[in-house]
Design a protein around this motif. Structure first.
Motif, PDB file in Angstrom:
ATOM      1  N   GLY A  49      -6.305   8.710  -2.857  1.00 50.45           N
ATOM      2  CA  GLY A  49      -6.088   7.440  -3.532  1.00 50.45           C
ATOM      3  C   GLY A  49      -4.862   7.471  -4.415  1.00 50.45           C
ATOM      4  O   GLY A  49      -4.086   6.502  -4.463  1.00 50.45           O
ATOM      5  N   ALA A  52      -1.797   7.212  -2.283  1.00 47.39           N
ATOM      6  CA  ALA A  52      -1.618   5.851  -1.772  1.00 47.39           C
ATOM      7  C   ALA A  52      -1.018   4.932  -2.823  1.00 47.39           C
ATOM      8  O   ALA A  52      -0.075   4.177  -2.550  1.00 47.39           O
ATOM      9  N   LEU A 133      -4.369   2.700   3.024  1.00 44.22           N
ATOM     10  CA  LEU A 133      -4.823   2.397   1.666  1.00 44.22           C
ATOM     11  C   LEU A 133      -3.719   1.725   0.855  1.00 44.22           C
ATOM     12  O   LEU A 133      -3.958   0.735   0.146  1.00 44.22           O
ATOM     13  N   GLU A 192     -12.230  -0.454  -3.673  1.00 37.98           N
ATOM     14  CA  GLU A 192     -11.190   0.582  -3.670  1.00 37.98           C
ATOM     15  C   GLU A 192      -9.800  -0.009  -3.967  1.00 37.98           C
ATOM     16  O   GLU A 192      -9.608  -0.655  -4.971  1.00 37.98           O
ATOM     17  N   MET A 193      -8.820   0.212  -3.071  1.00 39.46           N
ATOM     18  CA  MET A 193      -7.444  -0.208  -3.352  1.00 39.46           C
ATOM     19  C   MET A 193      -7.318  -1.724  -3.495  1.00 39.46           C
ATOM     20  O   MET A 193      -6.601  -2.215  -4.369  1.00 39.46           O
TER      21      MET A 193
END
Length: 461
Positions: A49, A52, A133, A192-193
């Motif tokens: 993460g 990304a 991501l 998430e993203m």
């Protein structure tokens, strides 16, 4: 706009306290959006993460660069014309700046249609999962780019109109909303993203609503006639005034792109994650220094336009002392507490911790020189020496950073990548010192009252 007697007669330390403190806070709060996203993503998704969001960081930097280009350019023109009593002209500049902003916001929004092509550039050589991501984050940010950039643009205008505290409060409200929504979207809804991007846009929307409310109540915002006979002259003046800050932001973007590519070439995604953490720590420093020089700018521009060279010299002298001292202290934090900084973003990866600690020890030498370079560029920008300011900003990249990019990694591999920033800042500081000394030696009007020259500084040429 605050009473001009306040800006002309109040002591410089008091003025800096009134303007710089909220400007630094507002700048930090604005930049915390990305850092907060990094903290939540790092704790939730780990190194993948972080890699990304580090790959996506150049896009948010580019949006900030556009916002700064228009906000600083408009703000400087507004401040100088208010100092001359030309309120109608100042209002016209705000309207023209808003038109430029609308045009640029349309272009960045349309950029969301090309995120696959953008990621093919940003993520070349990276793992497919990391690229996917990053793309989900970038798409939402570009779709909401108008809202993302508006607080930057509106904040600088209101600051030049004498409302630094109101800007600070708006930014605080937006940041608190971002923190709350980051937790909800990333940890509870598991977005998430995409959740990080939505939280960022929502926080900026909160700040925008408050700033628009403040701007509507500003007396200067009454409709003004167009004072420009030449249709495009005002647009040129705005772009010229903000060009230095835009170049500084673009050099940061180029730095991020090159470092990501080099770390992927000489290392792997773990090195990108490591540099992402260092980049977040450096971002806090740059935000605070940029906030300081941004808060100093209305004071400097106003006193320069009013031909108060002794006060201009005092502003510069005190500012160098403050920025230099702060830079040394911040560098010590890198040296003393690298592990604690890493654990804010990732608590369990020992290899990431070791890599990042080494990077902190190398990068910390850049800080004392980086702050002085930013301050020097803003000084020349504020007094109308745009060419000198742009030369310093571009010189950092063209004369020093580019050669170091080609040379240092080949000689020292990953260590050489970390050394690009410190050595570039040191060399640029020598160049800044040369121009400051030449300015002092060849043009005494910045240090002594201009008894023989009564012309106003060229603000709109």
């Amino acid at each position: 706009m605050k009473d001009e007697h306040f800006l002309l007669q109040e002591s410089i330390p008091s003025l800096l306290w009134v303007y710089v403190r909220p400007a630094m806070f507002a700048s930090l709060i604005t930049g915390l959006y990305g850092i907060i996203d990094g903290i939540f993503i790092g704790q939730r998704m780990g190194p993948a993460g972080l890699a990304a969001i580090t790959l996506a960081f150049p896009i948010t930097t580019f949006l900030i660069a556009i916002g700064v280009l228009l906000s600083i350019g408009t703000g400087i023109s507004v401040s100088r014309n208010l100092a001359r009593g030309a309120k109608d002209l100042a209002r016209t500049y705000i309207r023209k700046g808003a038109a430029l902003f609308a045009f640029m916001a349309l272009l960045t929004t349309l950029g969301s249609l090309f995120t696959p092509q953008i990621m093919s550039l940003l993520g070349k050589g990276s793992d497919g999962l990391v690229v996917d991501l990053a793309q989900s984050f970038i798409t939402i940010i570009l779709l909401g780019s108008t809202i993302y950039m508006l607080p930057i643009f509106l904040g600088d205008i209101l600051k030049n109109l004498g409302h630094p505290r109101g800007v600070m409060l708006a930014m605080v409200a937006g940041t608190l909303a971002n923190i709350l929504l980051d937790y909800v979207f990333i940890f509870i809804l598991n977005l998430e993203m995409a959740g990080a991007a939505l939280a960022t846009i929502s926080g900026q929307a909160m700040a925008t609503a408050i700033l628009l409310f403040m701007l509507r109540r500003e007396p200067l915002m009454k409709v003004a006639p167009n004072r420009f006979r030449e249709r495009y002259r005002s647009y040129f003046n705005i772009l010229k005034g903000g060009l230095t800050s835009f170049v500084i932001q673009l050099s940061t973007l180029a730095l991020l792109l090159v470092h990501n590519r080099l770390f992927l070439h000489y290392g792997n995604e773990l090195y990108v994650s490591s540099f992402g953490i260092i980049g977040y720590a450096l971002t806090v420093y740059w935000l605070l220094v940029n906030g300081f020089v941004g808060g100093m700018q209305p004071i400097l521009s106003f006193n320069y336009a009013k031909e108060s060279p002794a006060r201009v010299a005092q502003i510069l002298r005190i500012s160098f002392l403050i920025v230099g001292g702060f830079s040394l202290i911040y560098g010590l934090l890198f040296y003393l507490f690298p592990d604690e900084i890493v654990r804010i973003f990732s608590s369990h990866d020992i290899q990431l911790l070791n890599l990042t600690r080494k990077g902190f020890y190398l990068v910390m030498y850049a800080l004392p020189f980086a702050g002085l370079n930013i301050l020097s560029a803003m000084y020349f920008q504020s007094i109308g020496k745009t060419r000198t300011s742009i030369f310093l900003s571009l010189g950092r990249v063209v004369f020093f950073m580019v050669p170091f990019i080609f040379l240092l990694p080949r000689l020292f591999y990953v260590t050489g990548i970390y050394l690009i920033v410190p050595l570039s800042e040191i060399c640029t500081a020598l160049l800044s010192f040369f121009f400051l000394r030449r300015n002092q030696r060849e043009s005494r009007r910045y240090l002594e009252p201009r008894s023989s020259c009564h012309e106003s500084p060229a603000a709109d040429n």
